[in-house]
Design an enzyme around this catalytic site. Sequence first.
Site, mmCIF file in Angstrom:
data_model
loop_
_atom_site.group_PDB
_atom_site.id
_atom_site.type_symbol
_atom_site.label_atom_id
_atom_site.label_comp_id
_atom_site.label_asym_id
_atom_site.label_seq_id
_atom_site.Cartn_x
_atom_site.Cartn_y
_atom_site.Cartn_z
ATOM 1 N N ASP A 73 77.525 -71.386 13.907
ATOM 2 C CA ASP A 73 77.172 -70.809 12.613
ATOM 3 C C ASP A 73 75.865 -70.041 12.759
ATOM 4 O O ASP A 73 74.862 -70.591 13.244
ATOM 5 C CB ASP A 73 77.020 -71.939 11.590
ATOM 6 C CG ASP A 73 76.949 -71.451 10.160
ATOM 7 O OD1 ASP A 73 76.456 -70.329 9.931
ATOM 8 O OD2 ASP A 73 77.370 -72.199 9.254
ATOM 9 N N TYR A 167 74.599 -59.905 -4.320
ATOM 10 C CA TYR A 167 75.167 -59.332 -3.094
ATOM 11 C C TYR A 167 74.335 -58.143 -2.621
ATOM 12 O O TYR A 167 74.061 -58.001 -1.421
ATOM 13 C CB TYR A 167 76.610 -58.905 -3.346
ATOM 14 C CG TYR A 167 77.264 -58.212 -2.174
ATOM 15 C CD1 TYR A 167 77.466 -58.879 -0.961
ATOM 16 C CD2 TYR A 167 77.688 -56.887 -2.268
ATOM 17 C CE1 TYR A 167 78.073 -58.240 0.113
ATOM 18 C CE2 TYR A 167 78.298 -56.246 -1.199
ATOM 19 C CZ TYR A 167 78.491 -56.923 -0.007
ATOM 20 O OH TYR A 167 79.087 -56.285 1.055
#
Length: 279
Positions: A73, A167
Site C-alpha cells: 500500500d 477530490y
Amino acid sequence: MIQDGSLAGRTILMSGGSRGIGLAIALRAARDGANVALLAKTDSPHPRLEGTVHTAADAIRAAGGQALAIVGDVRDDDAIAQAVMETVGTFGGIDAVVNNASVIDLSGSEDLAAKKYDLMQDVNVRGTFMLSRAAIPVLRESGNPHILSLSPPLTVTPRWLGAHPGYSIAKFGMTMATLGLAAEFADAGIAANALWPKTLIATAAVRNIIGGDAMMARSRTPEIYADAAHVVLTQPARAYSGQTLIVEDVLADAGVTDLSGYAAVPGTPDEDLIPDVFL
C-alpha cells in the site's frame, strides 16, 4: 506508436498499475524492453475491477519487459521503503517513478465521508510525495531520472473546484508535490512533471464512479496516456522538468496530431468526446 526515444533497459517504479492507465503505461515501456516494478494492493481478483498486480506483471513480461510485482500500500511507509529496496535489488536501480495510484470520489463537500477525504489525501498527495522522496537517492544515480505524476494542471476554476472540492484538493496536491520536487532537485538533474488528458479516459473509474458505459463510449483509451507518458519519460531530464503537461499537447509536439485511433469507440468524432473535469 510513438518512436521518440526508448526505455530499453530502464527501470520504472510505479504505484498501482494493476489495470487501466498505469498498466497501459507499463506495457508501453515493456515493449521497449523496460523493467517495471509495480507497488499495488490488488493481490487477488476484485469483483468489480479487472486484473491484479500479478496479472499485470505477467502482461508486462509478455509485452517484452521485465516485471516485479510488489504487494503493498502506497500509504504504508514500510511498504514504500521495501518497494524501493526490492526494485534496486532486482534491477540494479531506478530511472523513473510513476505516481499512478489515485483515489477518486466526486462527492460534494457535505456528502463526502471524512474517511474518503483522508483516503484521497493519503493516497494521492502523501503517496506521491513519499514514494518519490524514497526513490530520490536512487534516482540521483540514474543517467536520466524522471518523476511523473498523473495529475492535472493547477487551473483552479470555480466550476470544477466547486463541484468536488475534496477530490480537487487531492489531485492538485499531487501536482504541487511534483512541482515542488522538480524545483528542489533541479540541480541534481531529476525531472518531475505532471501529465493530464484533455478528455476522459476509458477506465474502471469512469465506468463505476463517473458515468457508466455511456461515458466510456465518449472517452479515449488509456493508450493515449501511455504514449504521452513514454514521450515524457524519454526526454532529457535536465531540460524537461517542472511542467504540468497535457497528453494531447505532448503528442502534438512529438508529431502526432491524428488522435482518432485513440477513441474508445472507433469513429467517435473529437467533438463528441467528454472533456476532462480539470480543463
